[in-house]
Each structure stands twice: as structure tokens, then as C-alpha cells.
Design a protein around this motif. Sequence first.
Motif, mmCIF file in Angstrom:
data_model
loop_
_atom_site.group_PDB
_atom_site.id
_atom_site.type_symbol
_atom_site.label_atom_id
_atom_site.label_comp_id
_atom_site.label_asym_id
_atom_site.label_seq_id
_atom_site.Cartn_x
_atom_site.Cartn_y
_atom_site.Cartn_z
ATOM 1 N N PRO A 150 0.809 -1.562 -0.197
ATOM 2 C CA PRO A 150 0.038 0.079 -0.007
ATOM 3 C C PRO A 150 0.318 1.196 -0.151
ATOM 4 N N LEU A 151 2.076 1.754 0.705
ATOM 5 C CA LEU A 151 2.834 2.676 0.619
ATOM 6 C C LEU A 151 3.574 2.355 -0.660
ATOM 7 N N ILE A 152 3.910 1.148 -1.091
ATOM 8 C CA ILE A 152 4.235 1.540 -2.694
ATOM 9 C C ILE A 152 3.279 1.856 -3.414
ATOM 10 N N GLU A 153 2.324 1.304 -3.546
ATOM 11 C CA GLU A 153 0.692 1.692 -4.317
ATOM 12 C C GLU A 153 0.437 3.296 -4.222
ATOM 13 N N ASN A 154 1.327 3.810 -2.881
ATOM 14 C CA ASN A 154 0.309 5.700 -2.162
ATOM 15 C C ASN A 154 1.644 6.352 -3.713
ATOM 16 N N SER A 155 3.209 6.371 -3.171
ATOM 17 C CA SER A 155 4.091 6.636 -3.647
ATOM 18 C C SER A 155 4.090 6.599 -5.253
ATOM 19 N N ILE A 156 3.371 5.471 -5.978
ATOM 20 C CA ILE A 156 3.016 5.662 -6.896
ATOM 21 C C ILE A 156 1.961 6.658 -7.670
ATOM 22 N N VAL A 157 0.707 6.603 -6.960
ATOM 23 C CA VAL A 157 -1.200 6.908 -7.039
ATOM 24 C C VAL A 157 -0.321 8.672 -7.229
ATOM 25 N N HIS A 158 0.157 8.772 -5.862
ATOM 26 C CA HIS A 158 0.416 10.328 -5.384
ATOM 27 C C HIS A 158 1.629 10.896 -5.750
#
Length: 616
Positions: free
Chosen positions: A509-517
Motif C-alpha cells: 500500500p505504501l508503494i502504491e501510494n507513492s506511485i499514485v500520488h
Amino acid sequence: MTVKTQDRKMRKLLGKLLLRDRPLMTKLMVFSAFLVAIPMLCAGLITYRHSSETLEREARQYSWQIIEQVKHYVEDYFRDFEINALRIVNHPDTAAFIRSEAREAEPDDELAHRVRNVLKNSAYTRSDVANMTLLVDNGLNAIDSNDQPGISSVRELRSEYWFGNVSPAGKPKVYSRLVKWKGRVEPVISVVKGIANPQDLSPFGMLVIDLNYKRLQDVARKVRLGQSGSGYLFILDERDHYIYHPNYARIGTKAEQAILQAAGRQLSGSALTAADPAGTARQFLTFSTSEALGWRMFTSIPYTDLMASRSYIGRTIVITSAAFIMLAYVLSFGFAASLVRPVRRLYQFMKRVEIGDLKGSVEVESKDEIGKLSAGFNKMVARLHELLEEVYFSKLRETEMSLRQKDAELKMLQAQINPHFLYNALETIRGMALEHDRDDIASMSASLSRLLRYNVKDDSPVVTLRQELEVAEVYLKIQSFRFEDRLSYCLNIPQWALDFPVPKFTLQPLIENSIVHGLEPEIGGIEISITARLLKEDAYLLTVSDTGAGMEPGQITQLMKTEEQPKGHIGIRNVRLRIGHLFGEPYGMSVESERGIGTEIKLVLPCIRDRRRDST
């Protein structure tokens, strides 16, 4: 503190004092009893205190009069023996014997015989004289008036505490001691007159007149103190040793510490001994000092005897007050019963209504306020019964609709695709991609299959950092197919941290947050770094940082609030809550971000290698 808060506290305190939360019957009975009890108790306490002071003052005056009489008698009594001691010392035969001994001449038996006769004649005239002893040459030579066998030797005088303190100057001293008399130990009072050497006036000897306690006993028997007559008289010398005590075993010993502390160094007065942990009864002491003898004469009365009359007055007050309180209770009970009975019936019916019994009604006996209240409550219950029936049928319809909806949802779930079908489908796609030399599609299919299996099969809430890194790397590979060169990552994890615990699905989830935002809104690229370092013996820091767009301070503040769900950052909030739930304090998550520079998320986790098994 505000005025409103103070007012609320005052109302609460007043409610407790007025028994606001107590039953009505209790209030009526307590208030009725107080109207009688408080005046009675106030009058009783005043009377009790006044009588106690009067009794103590009268006991002190009576004891003082007795002590003064005994003191004058004892002073006159021992004054006679002081004069008699001077006569014996100054007698020609005694003076000649002393001069002979001082010159260290040969012993003169005739002269010693005449001195013994002088002592015998002086002792013969007094029935209270037990023995007279003349000691010269510092006790090396002695003459007794009583030379019968079984009489204590004068050599025992050397062991007395006062033997070395007798001075030939001044008047005779008086001490108490125990002597052996015909096979038993008897107490005596010794009048001691020091004798000086005629040649150089140095201490040379002494005259000791031993008196029995016959006269003091006669005086002490006439002294009756206390209501039960258990009070007694005792005398202390200037060193606080007992000169006289009814218990002969205490004669010559030092007085008890409780008596000395109570009397202090006062010459006269009265005092009450302190309570003794050993259980000794407290004593009321009155004492006065004889200037002639240096003695302090005490009367001791048991405090319980002294206060016996006070206890009687106290019991009378208590019994009278209790009788009036009981009478007030009886009268108030009859008055309160007529008021409380209908209220209690109404209360019992209310308890039935509370558990759902809405059938029936409370009996109305009067038309006063309580009767009107009962009638109104009956109407309210009847109306409530009607409303509940309406609600009941409405709930039945809602329940039926809810069951139908759940049945539809169940059928929907049953129609969902089986995860094993997805695994097989992904493996088929991978095989077809490999057959047509599409390695990128095959790799992506394998990564998706690995990610799905990790999510579905492993139901443990805590995994090792090694497992979590493997899944994170799979996820990054999938995203690399999408963003290509715009996405780069670096996993810098030391070997010692790979077996440490971490909540499952923390990094993804933290990696996904970095990619999305951080990557999707921007045209340029992003680098994601995952590092770990040891904070202390039982905690390590896991950091996920990126070089993306970053966040505003307001977004971070909103993100860290547990009561609200921030839009667009559900994964971060989920990770933070799971860390707190699994590991508790002081572990958790913090976020640092700057717009245009990037975001850094720090996780503080425990260094316990078997934590995953405990949590599972």
C-alpha cells in the motif's frame, strides 16, 4: 474553573446532603429523627464535657490535699531520724570510736561494745527501726545494732547506687533498698549520715539507720483513691527511684518511662500517662515535691476509675438520645407509610413496564397529586402498548426484507469466480505468452499469480520482512511494465532485519501510494527507496521514501487523524491502524513530506523474530 462548573458541583453536593437519591421513606425518617437527635446530642455533649472537667478538677484537688498531708507527715517523720542520727554521731562513745579508728589504733573491743549499746538503745525506743549500722574507715569496720543471725550484712551496702555519693557535709540523706531479713527479702528505708575524718575532714564512714515500712504502710492504707479504691500512693527520690510503692518488688528500681514522661521535671502538678502499647491502663497522676527530702510524692488513679462517673453520664445521654430517636422513627414511619405506599405501588408497576409487561394498570386510591400521577401513568402505558404493537409489525416487515436481501447477496457471492480458476487462467496466459516468446506478458502473469496467492493463502496478520520485500518487489515489477523508465526502485535492507516482523501487506500500500500520488500526476520519473536501520535493542525503523510530488502539511495532518478516513490515502491509514493494533505503543507510523521534493514514511516496528507466531 468556570462559574457554571462550580454551580454544578455545589448542586451535586447539596443533593447528597439532602439525600436526593435516597428513597422517600428514608428521607422522611432520617429528617424526622434529626429534628430530635441533633438538639439532644448537642445538649448531651455540652453536659458531658462540663461534667468531665468538673470530675477531673475535683479528683485533682482531692489528690492534692492527700499528697500535702502525706508530705508533711513524711517530712516530720524523717526529720526526727535526722536529728537522731546527729545525736548518735555526736555521742561521746561514738566520737571516741571514730577518733580511734581515724588514728588507726589497736581495736578497742570495750569501746566498740559501748557504741553498739548506743545503737541498740536508739533502735530499742522505735518499733519502726530495723537496724542501725556504723561504718568507719570507708566501710572496712562496721558495728550493727542487731547482731542476730539471718540479718543482712552491711557489706551489701557497697552495691547500692548511692554508696559512693554520701558526703559528710550537709544533712542526712534518705534512700530505699532491699535487705535479707531472717531468710526473706524485706524493703527498708535507709537514713544515711556521712561521717568525716576528724583529722582531715575527708569522707571516713557513715551511719545507716534502716527503717521498715510500717509507718508508711499505715499512712498508705488510709489513702483511698478512685471510685473502686484501686488508686495508690508512691514516692520517687531525686534520681527517680522508688522510695515507696505498694508493690515492694519495685522499691529501689527506676520509675517507669510512662510516669517520667508524663510528670517531666515539674516539681508539682498533674498529668495523664500516655497509652501503653503493652496494654497497661492509663493513670491520672498528681504529684508534689518535698523541698526537705527532694522527693516527689505521687498519687496514681486509674483513668477508668476517674472517668467512671463521666461514663455513666455519657451512657445516660446515649440511652436517652437513642430512646427519643426510636420514638421519632416510630412516629415518622406511620406518617411516611401513608405517603410512600401509593408511590411504591407505582414504582413496582414501572419496574414491570421496564421489562416489557405493558398489560395491567396501577390502582388509584386518591385524587391528590400521587393519584393524578398514577392515573396519568396508566394512560401513558396504554398508549405505549398500542405504539409497540405498531412497531412490532413494522419490524417484522423490515426483517423479512432484510432476509431477502441477504439471500440475494449470498447468491451473488456463490456466483463469484473461484480463486483457483484465476490461478489456472493466469498460468494459461503465462504458458501461451512463453509459447509466442512474449516474456514480458509471461513475467507479468507470473507476478500477478504470486501476488494473488500471497493475498489469499497466507492468513497470518504478521509476516517476516523478507516475505514482505518479495511481494513488494513483485508489485514493483508489475508497475515497471506500465511506467517503464519513469519508475526506479532501490531495496537497501540489511541481512539482520530480514527475519524481523512486519504486518502483512504493509509495503505494497505504501508503494502504491507513492506511485499514485507521486508519479501519476507528474510527467517525470520517480525513485522509490526502502531502507531499514536499528533504533534500539527492541525496535527498528523501516523507511519507504520517494522523489514524487509530495503532500501539503494539511494533507499529512488529515492523514494522521484516526477518527476520519482521508480520501485517496486509505492504504496508509490502514497500515497505521494495523501496526497500532498488532504491536501497540510505542510502535507506529509517521509521515514527512514536502511539496515538489517527495514523501518519506517511517515505520517503527519491534525486533522480535518470533512475534509472528505469537500474533498468529
